[in-house]
Design an enzyme around this catalytic site. Structure first.
Site, PDB file in Angstrom:
ATOM      1  CD  GLU A 161      -2.921  -0.873  -0.240  1.00  0.00           C
ATOM      2  OE1 GLU A 161      -2.889   0.089  -0.745  1.00  0.00           O
ATOM      3  OE2 GLU A 161      -3.541  -2.058  -0.644  1.00  0.00           O
ATOM      4  CE1 TYR A 167      -6.500   2.894  -1.439  1.00  0.00           C
ATOM      5  CE2 TYR A 167      -4.092   3.078  -0.708  1.00  0.00           C
ATOM      6  CZ  TYR A 167      -5.101   2.424  -1.427  1.00  0.00           C
ATOM      7  OH  TYR A 167      -4.798   1.432  -2.180  1.00  0.00           O
ATOM      8  CG  ASP A 202      -8.332   4.062  -5.408  1.00  0.00           C
ATOM      9  OD1 ASP A 202      -9.612   4.089  -5.668  1.00  0.00           O
ATOM     10  OD2 ASP A 202      -7.485   3.474  -6.082  1.00  0.00           O
TER      11      ASP A 202
END
Length: 343
Positions: free
Chosen positions: A43, A126, A144
């Site tokens: 991520e 996010y 996103d």
DNA sequence: AATCCGGGGCT
DNA sequence: AGCCCAGGATT
């Protein structure tokens, strides 16, 4: 905005999406043997960076730093070196800090909700939602760029947005209502997968879309026109740098922690701190590049070491050619140095 | 709320 | 050559 209608159809939407994902999910390395560490690393790397770019970095990273503890004990220079070429280097520093913090927490006490994860360095809305939904089944929906694009099309949202942050905010509630409570992590990944492989920015492949029947933008033929995001204006800028060799050594600047950006990376020094006047002669090299809203022309001038002040300012160093490979640079600086050394 | 961070892939 | 992308920190 017809979000009410869509929210009522949420169960059907979720089912169509997750069925499609189960059939079509790409086989990505961070999905094959999921761990919290692997999820966090992926991520961080995926922020503003495409999957294809991340792939080789992810594999090398997990080989070199297999878990939070090993990453925590690495030097910052090593960490930056491993990130070299990926861009947004503060991500690497923040991931390193996060690893140090997580290593201090007993595994049973590691938080599993997105609100707690927001406290870790480099983790925003996010990443917190992505990490916690994927790793802990936390029911947090991600918003996103992919999700904004999909939902703006599904709702035929023709609003003008100043930036992607504002657009993301406007979908916070809808995306949370749509989230699949049974499989939040897979649902989130399915949304992003759909955006990355079907609901493209240009020429979306609507005929292959599993949620086409829910898509008002498709029905109205305006899918390709939304979301309407303000275009960024570019500003031209030029930077003058010095290429100074002394035998087999080259002068570099290590960007200090007090700087705003690219801390810990090395660069070709700028002229001003070295009290070097801009030569009238043609630069040794001229390179153009674009960064965010800037179009930068980099002029690299050659100087003799004799032109330097008696005492170098702090953070400037001479580096043997043979040692250049060990230091972290951003991609462009790494490239320029390689090119100039070949001359 | 506005501004800044990098690089590569694709059209 | 332009456009876009699995955002976050700082001010």
């Amino acid at each position: 905005m017809p979000s009410d209608n869509l929210a009522k159809q949420a169960p059907a939407f979720r089912a169509a999406l997750i069925d499609w994902y189960d059939q079509n999910a790409r086989d990505l390395p961070w999905r094959s043997a999921p761990s919290t560490y692997g999820t966090v690393v992926s991520e961080f790397m995926l922020q503003q960076t495409q999957v294809k770019t991340v792939l080789p970095y992810f594999d090398a990273w997990l080989k070199k730093y297999p878990n939070f503890k090993q990453l925590a004990t690495a030097s910052e220079e090593q960490v930056l070196k491993s990130w070299e070429g990926l861009g947004y280097y503060s991500r690497a520093r923040n991931l390193h800090k996060l690893a140090k913090e997580v290593s201090e927490i007993p595994e049973s006490e590691l938080p599993t909700d997105s609100k707690s994860w927001l406290k870790f360095p480099g983790v925003g809305p996010y990443a917190a939602a992505a990490i916690c939904s994927i790793s802990f089944d936390d029911p947090s929906a991600v918003v996103d760029g992919n999700v904004v694009r999909i939902l703006s099309r599904i709702t035929a949202d023709e609003s003008d947005y100043k930036n992607s942050t504002d657009a993301a905010k406007s979908y916070r509630d809808l995306v949370q209502e749509l989230l699949n409570p049974e499989r939040p992590g897979d649902h989130n990944q399915a949304m992003m997968e759909l955006g990355a492989t079907v609901c493209h920015k240009q020429s979306p492949n609507c005929l292959l879309c599993p949620v086409r029947e829910f898509c008002k933008g498709y029905a109205e033929g305006i899918a390709e026109e939304v979301p309407k995001l303000a275009k960024t204006k570019f500003e031209d800028k030029s930077v003058n740098r010095a290429w100074i060799q002394d035998g087999k050594r080259v002068l570099l600047h290590k960007i200090p922690d007090s700087a705003k950006r690219m801390k810990g990376l090395h660069e070709l020094p700028e002229l001003l701190p070295l009290k070097l006047a801009t030569p009238k002669a043609k630069p040794l090299a001229k390179r153009k590049r674009s960064i965010t809203r800037y179009r930068i022309t980099e002029n690299i001038y050659k100087f003799s070491p004799a032109k330097l002040p008696q005492q170098l300012p702090t953070d400037y160093l001479w580096v043997e050619h043979s040692k250049l490979g060990e230091l972290p640079f951003s991609g462009p600086h790494r490239r320029w140095i390689t090119e100039l050394l070949d001359d």
